[in-house]
Design a protein around this motif. Structure first.
Motif, PDB file in Angstrom:
ATOM      1  N   MET A   1       1.036  -1.264   0.091  1.00 31.06           N
ATOM      2  CA  MET A   1      -0.184   0.035  -0.007  1.00 31.06           C
ATOM      3  C   MET A   1       0.807   1.292   0.076  1.00 31.06           C
ATOM      4  N   SER A   2       0.589   2.376  -0.952  1.00 27.10           N
ATOM      5  CA  SER A   2       1.238   3.354  -0.829  1.00 27.10           C
ATOM      6  C   SER A   2       1.143   4.270   0.332  1.00 27.10           C
ATOM      7  N   GLU A   3       2.120   5.115   0.667  1.00 28.72           N
ATOM      8  CA  GLU A   3       2.024   6.057   1.517  1.00 28.72           C
ATOM      9  C   GLU A   3       1.051   6.942   1.386  1.00 28.72           C
ATOM     10  N   PRO A   4       0.114   7.694   2.291  1.00 22.07           N
ATOM     11  CA  PRO A   4      -0.443   8.787   1.895  1.00 22.07           C
ATOM     12  C   PRO A   4       0.158   9.895   1.373  1.00 22.07           C
ATOM     13  N   ALA A   5      -0.325  10.779   0.610  1.00 20.54           N
ATOM     14  CA  ALA A   5       0.463  12.064   0.351  1.00 20.54           C
ATOM     15  C   ALA A   5       0.618  12.779   1.400  1.00 20.54           C
ATOM     16  N   SER A   6       1.688  13.739   1.775  1.00 20.88           N
ATOM     17  CA  SER A   6       1.602  14.685   2.555  1.00 20.88           C
ATOM     18  C   SER A   6       1.712  16.017   1.965  1.00 20.88           C
TER      19      SER A   6
ATOM     20  N   LEU B   1       7.854  18.621  -9.377  1.00 21.16           N
ATOM     21  CA  LEU B   1       7.412  17.047  -8.786  1.00 21.16           C
ATOM     22  C   LEU B   1       8.916  16.084  -8.780  1.00 21.16           C
ATOM     23  N   GLU B   2       9.573  16.247  -9.721  1.00 20.24           N
ATOM     24  CA  GLU B   2      10.959  15.487  -9.797  1.00 20.24           C
ATOM     25  C   GLU B   2      11.426  15.779  -8.402  1.00 20.24           C
ATOM     26  N   ALA B   3      11.652  16.974  -7.858  1.00 19.38           N
ATOM     27  CA  ALA B   3      12.601  17.226  -6.798  1.00 19.38           C
ATOM     28  C   ALA B   3      11.848  16.491  -5.275  1.00 19.38           C
ATOM     29  N   LEU B   4      10.361  16.630  -5.350  1.00 24.45           N
ATOM     30  CA  LEU B   4       9.827  15.992  -4.474  1.00 24.45           C
ATOM     31  C   LEU B   4       9.964  14.548  -4.142  1.00 24.45           C
ATOM     32  N   GLU B   5      10.044  13.677  -5.576  1.00 21.81           N
ATOM     33  CA  GLU B   5      10.241  12.387  -5.609  1.00 21.81           C
ATOM     34  C   GLU B   5      11.594  12.104  -5.341  1.00 21.81           C
ATOM     35  N   ARG B   6      12.470  12.840  -5.734  1.00 22.94           N
ATOM     36  CA  ARG B   6      14.127  12.672  -5.404  1.00 22.94           C
ATOM     37  C   ARG B   6      13.978  12.366  -3.731  1.00 22.94           C
ATOM     38  N   ARG B   7      13.191  13.371  -2.993  1.00 21.06           N
ATOM     39  CA  ARG B   7      13.425  13.338  -1.597  1.00 21.06           C
ATOM     40  C   ARG B   7      12.309  12.445  -0.911  1.00 21.06           C
ATOM     41  N   ASN B   8      11.944  11.652  -1.894  1.00 23.11           N
ATOM     42  CA  ASN B   8      11.097  10.414  -1.203  1.00 23.11           C
ATOM     43  C   ASN B   8       9.535  11.047  -0.373  1.00 23.11           C
ATOM     44  N   VAL B   9       9.183  12.158  -1.024  1.00 26.12           N
ATOM     45  CA  VAL B   9       8.138  12.962  -0.254  1.00 26.12           C
ATOM     46  C   VAL B   9       6.994  12.383  -1.211  1.00 26.12           C
ATOM     47  N   ALA B  10       5.916  11.782  -0.407  1.00 24.35           N
ATOM     48  CA  ALA B  10       4.686  11.138  -0.935  1.00 24.35           C
ATOM     49  C   ALA B  10       3.883  12.296  -1.314  1.00 24.35           C
ATOM     50  N   VAL B  11       3.714  12.405  -2.894  1.00 24.95           N
ATOM     51  CA  VAL B  11       3.201  13.568  -3.303  1.00 24.95           C
ATOM     52  C   VAL B  11       2.063  13.317  -4.028  1.00 24.95           C
ATOM     53  N   ALA B  12       0.821  14.221  -4.042  1.00 22.82           N
ATOM     54  CA  ALA B  12      -0.443  14.034  -4.992  1.00 22.82           C
ATOM     55  C   ALA B  12      -0.108  15.049  -5.938  1.00 22.82           C
ATOM     56  N   HIS B  13      -0.428  14.851  -7.370  1.00 16.86           N
ATOM     57  CA  HIS B  13      -0.600  15.827  -8.171  1.00 16.86           C
ATOM     58  C   HIS B  13      -1.984  16.084  -8.638  1.00 16.86           C
TER      59      HIS B  13
ATOM     60  N   PRO C   1     -15.377  21.073  -0.517  1.00 14.02           N
ATOM     61  CA  PRO C   1     -16.747  21.600   0.361  1.00 14.02           C
ATOM     62  C   PRO C   1     -16.314  22.778   1.539  1.00 14.02           C
ATOM     63  N   LEU C   2     -17.234  23.642   1.858  1.00  6.92           N
ATOM     64  CA  LEU C   2     -17.029  24.657   2.732  1.00  6.92           C
ATOM     65  C   LEU C   2     -16.695  24.066   4.208  1.00  6.92           C
ATOM     66  N   ASP C   3     -17.458  22.994   4.596  1.00  5.16           N
ATOM     67  CA  ASP C   3     -17.060  22.113   5.709  1.00  5.16           C
ATOM     68  C   ASP C   3     -16.946  20.914   5.473  1.00  5.16           C
ATOM     69  N   GLY C   4     -16.046  20.178   6.017  1.00  4.97           N
ATOM     70  CA  GLY C   4     -15.706  18.810   5.583  1.00  4.97           C
ATOM     71  C   GLY C   4     -14.288  18.495   6.126  1.00  4.97           C
ATOM     72  N   ALA C   5     -13.812  17.054   5.978  1.00  7.80           N
ATOM     73  CA  ALA C   5     -12.678  16.591   6.379  1.00  7.80           C
ATOM     74  C   ALA C   5     -11.507  17.348   5.477  1.00  7.80           C
ATOM     75  N   ALA C   6     -10.388  17.479   5.925  1.00 12.45           N
ATOM     76  CA  ALA C   6      -9.093  17.869   5.238  1.00 12.45           C
ATOM     77  C   ALA C   6      -8.921  16.788   4.360  1.00 12.45           C
ATOM     78  N   PRO C   7      -7.936  17.040   3.295  1.00  7.19           N
ATOM     79  CA  PRO C   7      -7.555  16.076   2.393  1.00  7.19           C
ATOM     80  C   PRO C   7      -6.357  15.373   3.138  1.00  7.19           C
ATOM     81  N   GLU C   8      -5.933  14.197   2.577  1.00  9.10           N
ATOM     82  CA  GLU C   8      -4.985  13.515   3.469  1.00  9.10           C
ATOM     83  C   GLU C   8      -3.574  14.263   3.345  1.00  9.10           C
ATOM     84  N   TRP C   9      -3.420  15.217   2.239  1.00  5.99           N
ATOM     85  CA  TRP C   9      -2.138  16.098   2.563  1.00  5.99           C
ATOM     86  C   TRP C   9      -2.348  17.134   3.298  1.00  5.99           C
TER      87      TRP C   9
END
Lengths: 61, 285
Positions: B1-6, B22-34, B43-51
């Motif tokens: 399972m992949s790590e949630p993007a931060s 994006l390449e620099a983030l990946e080189r640093r092994n940062v889990a990234v969502a594009h 939504p105005l109210d709701g849960a925060a995204p995983e990042w």
């Protein structure tokens, strides 16, 4: 076919093959070497191209 | 399972600079969502995204500002912040912030109508510059040498759609030596500066300007870092201009800084994307 194996994609404007030096990313912009139209990578598996969106009034830095 | 993007990188048009980030983030092994802004909603109210942090590289300045506001509401850290994006997206708001910080800018006025702009231009003196409040890459920025041409330009301005287009930003024309200076600031630190030369009086790289390394001086560093702080921007492209005496003025601050021309002038010795990512990671700690 995997992304790594696909090194070109077809230009939707002039049907020329557009080459990639490295696997393209989604939404990446490329220019067709034949017709110079700016294209956007709209899928990566397989790689397909569509004309890039026109510049909008508030685009920029 | 992949790590949630931060970290999420928000774009609707993946420019070469964005790809480098994006390449620099990946080189640093940062889990990234594009995240593609064109299909995004919040939504105005709701849960925060995983990042937890969004690196906002949306090219549309209005869309970038609204996206930043929506995400900050959900608890996501914005780089740049919504306030910085909104300030930089509007030339008058930028001028207000720069002046509040005591920075030197060319003489500037805001006219409430195109007709009023003629009076403002007379007070500023000719030649002068007419700029749209919103926009970039020098689009629709016009130098007006005399009242006759100003009248014609303002007739075109009056014909533009949308009430905001009829608020006119006018500025003293600075007789610059065929170049301006772009300073890249990341996290309050100046990465370097380039001269931008152009045959066009607008020296934007997007208009084909040539870049060349500009030696950093204490004054350039002071102006650029103060300007970035004044608009609240973590990442900033600060534009300076010299007059005939060498005095420096701050022209504007770009919150969605493009840096391909800058890196070219430095022959790749300054890794702007890497420095941006390193700064972003400090905001996560």
């Amino acid at each position: 076919m995997t992304v790594q194996e696909q090194t070109t994609a077809r230009c939707p404007e002039c049907a020329a093959d557009v080459p990639f030096a490295e696997p393209p990313r989604l939404s990446e912009l490329v220019e067709c070497g034949e017709c110079q139209v700016e294209l956007e990578v709209v899928t990566v598996q397989p790689v397909t191209l569509a004309p890039a969106p026109e510049v909008e009034e508030d685009w920029g830095e | 399972m992949s790590e949630p993007a931060s970290v999420a990188v928000l774009t609707s048009r993946l420019r070469v600079d964005d790809k480098r980030i994006l390449e620099a983030l990946e080189r640093r092994n940062v889990a990234v969502a594009h995240v593609d802004t064109r299909t995004a909603w919040w939504p105005l109210d709701g849960a925060a995204p995983e990042w937890r942090l969004v690196l906002n590289r949306e090219i549309g300045q209005i869309r970038a500002g609204y996206a930043a506001r929506a995400l900050e509401r959900l608890g996501v850290i914005g780089v740049n912040s919504a306030a910085a994006i909104e300030t930089c997206a509007d030339k008058w708001h930028t001028s207000l912030a720069l002046r509040a910080a005591g920075l030197p800018t060319p003489r500037t006025a805001l006219a409430a109508t195109p007709e009023a702009a003629l009076s403002a231009l007379a007070a500023i003196g000719y030649p002068a510059v007419v700029k749209p409040l919103v926009g970039s890459w020098g689009r629709l920025v016009t130098t007006v040498p005399d009242p006759d041409l100003a009248r014609t330009v303002l007739e075109y301005v009056a014909a533009l759609p949308g009430p905001q287009a009829h608020i006119v930003y006018v500025q003293e024309y600075v007789r610059k030596p065929g170049r301006d200076i772009r300073v890249v600031v990341v996290g309050g630190e100046v990465l370097g500066a380039v001269y931008r030369y152009s045959a066009d009086w607008r020296t934007n790289v997007a208009r084909g300007a040539r870049t060349e390394r500009c030696p950093l001086t204490d004054r350039i560093i002071e102006l650029a870092t103060t300007a970035a702080t004044a608009v609240g921007a973590d990442l900033a492209g600060v534009d300076l201009v010299e007059d005939e005496t060498g005095r420096l003025y701050v022209l504007e601050v770009n919150s969605g800084v493009e840096f391909a021309g800058f890196e070219q002038a430095y022959d790749g010795s300054v890794d702007v994307a890497g420095r941006i990512v390193d700064h972003v990671l400090t905001r996560l700690t």
